[in-house]
Design a protein around this motif. Structure first.
Motif, PDB file in Angstrom:
ATOM      1  N   GLY A  13       0.804  -1.214   0.000  1.00  0.00           N
ATOM      2  CA  GLY A  13       0.000   0.000   0.000  1.00  0.00           C
ATOM      3  C   GLY A  13       0.835   1.261   0.000  1.00  0.00           C
ATOM      4  O   GLY A  13       0.532   2.224  -0.716  1.00  0.00           O
ATOM      5  N   SER A  14       1.911   1.279   0.785  1.00  0.00           N
ATOM      6  CA  SER A  14       2.743   2.480   0.853  1.00  0.00           C
ATOM      7  C   SER A  14       3.489   2.712  -0.456  1.00  0.00           C
ATOM      8  O   SER A  14       3.573   3.845  -0.945  1.00  0.00           O
ATOM      9  N   ARG A  15       4.000   1.633  -1.032  1.00  0.00           N
ATOM     10  CA  ARG A  15       4.778   1.804  -2.268  1.00  0.00           C
ATOM     11  C   ARG A  15       3.876   2.217  -3.431  1.00  0.00           C
ATOM     12  O   ARG A  15       4.253   3.063  -4.251  1.00  0.00           O
ATOM     13  N   VAL A  16       2.679   1.640  -3.500  1.00  0.00           N
ATOM     14  CA  VAL A  16       1.742   2.019  -4.564  1.00  0.00           C
ATOM     15  C   VAL A  16       1.279   3.461  -4.361  1.00  0.00           C
ATOM     16  O   VAL A  16       1.139   4.227  -5.328  1.00  0.00           O
ATOM     17  N   THR A  17       1.047   3.850  -3.112  1.00  0.00           N
ATOM     18  CA  THR A  17       0.659   5.232  -2.830  1.00  0.00           C
ATOM     19  C   THR A  17       1.722   6.202  -3.315  1.00  0.00           C
ATOM     20  O   THR A  17       1.426   7.198  -3.990  1.00  0.00           O
ATOM     21  N   GLU A  18       2.985   5.932  -2.995  1.00  0.00           N
ATOM     22  CA  GLU A  18       4.072   6.804  -3.423  1.00  0.00           C
ATOM     23  C   GLU A  18       4.173   6.868  -4.946  1.00  0.00           C
ATOM     24  O   GLU A  18       4.383   7.938  -5.532  1.00  0.00           O
TER      25      GLU A  18
END
Length: 289
Positions: A13-18
């Motif tokens: 989730g964090s990597r896709v958000t970034e």
């Protein structure tokens, strides 16, 4: 495009958000109250909301799509508490589908290639399969992405990372033994996390709704070969041990790796080099017991 990412403090989730923010999308990052503390939280600046609660429904208003990375992310966690896995991986999905239908948004549901097996081999696969069925049966627009073994920056063993390459790389850089129980020749299809993030964006851009798509490199790799590659890239003297033994259901088998989504997936050696380089900057020696 305005998007809502559930589970935005986790690895995927964090990597896709970034990635999506860097590409110009307006991303509302959401994480559950009482989450595990991770370094990524400071980067994504999430708001807190329960994916299974009423409060998240209003956050979806005005969003084109919801990306559901929340839930129980690993087989071991699901084995410990199967009921929680069903609630977090399937029950929350139904709640989000209801909200998507209310606000005209689509849902992207990341699942697992394990969920394609009949019958599902373990509680994790079962919980993901139930989430898939909710997407298939609900009138809201939804697409299921069946993931293989995604790895890369953001995975830190002390923060709960459980993937094979994450474990191999952490131990290799710390000079610890790399242990592969069960069949060391069983295969996994490894996909670099930034390539996966690009694939998610393609699904959104192309409006691939009401489909079930496997996201894979199409190149299955035996675990023993992956460990040897990681060790070589890390310049490590760590021993690789293959003690054999019986594993929990679903762990000692290989899974299909044919991709149903065309996306750019870089070669495994290049991906491992990028990840090990990132990991060197995150002091793996601190993870020693």
């Amino acid at each position: 495009m305005k998007l809502l990412v559930v589970g935005a403090s986790g690895f995927l989730g964090s990597r896709v958000t970034e990635h999506l923010r860097a590409r110009g999308h307006d991303v509302v990052a959401v994480t559950r109250p009482g989450r595990r503390e991770r370094a990524a939280v400071a980067e994504v600046l999430p708001v807190e909301a329960d994916a299974g609660g009423a409060e998240i429904r209003e956050l979806i208003a005005g969003c084109a799509a919801v990306l559901h990375f929340g839930g129980v992310p690993d087989p071991e966690g699901a084995r410990r508490d199967p009921a929680r896995a069903v609630r977090e991986n399937a029950g929350t999905t139904l709640n989000l589908l209801e909200a998507c239908a209310q606000h005209g948004a689509g849902l992207v549901y990341p699942s697992s290639v394990r969920a394609a097996v009949d019958p599902p081999p373990d509680p994790y696969a079962m919980s993901k399969r139930l989430g898939e069925e909710a997407c298939r049966l609900h009138p809201a627009r939804a697409s299921v992405l069946r993931l293989t073994s995604v790895f890369g920056p953001g995975q830190l063993v002390p923060e709960g990372a459980t993937g094979a390459i994450a474990a191999f790389a952490w131990r290799a850089l710390a000079g610890e033994r790399i242990v592969i129980p069960g069949d060391p020749r069983r295969t996994r299809d490894f996909v670099y996390v930034d390539d996966f993030a690009g694939a998610v964006e393609e699904v959104l851009d192309d409006q691939r709704w009401n489909e079930t798509l496997t996201v894979a490199s199409g190149r299955p790799t035996p675990l023993i070969e992956a460990a040897e590659l990681v060790k070589r890239v890390a310049g490590s003297g760590s021993a690789i041990e293959t003690p054999g033994g019986k594993l929990a259901a679903g762990e000692n088998q290989s899974y299909p790796s044919g991709s149903e989504l065309a996306f750019t997936s870089r070669p495994l050696p290049e991906s491992v080099e990028l990840y090990v380089d990132w990991l060197r900057r995150h002091t793996p020696a601190q993870g020693r017991g």
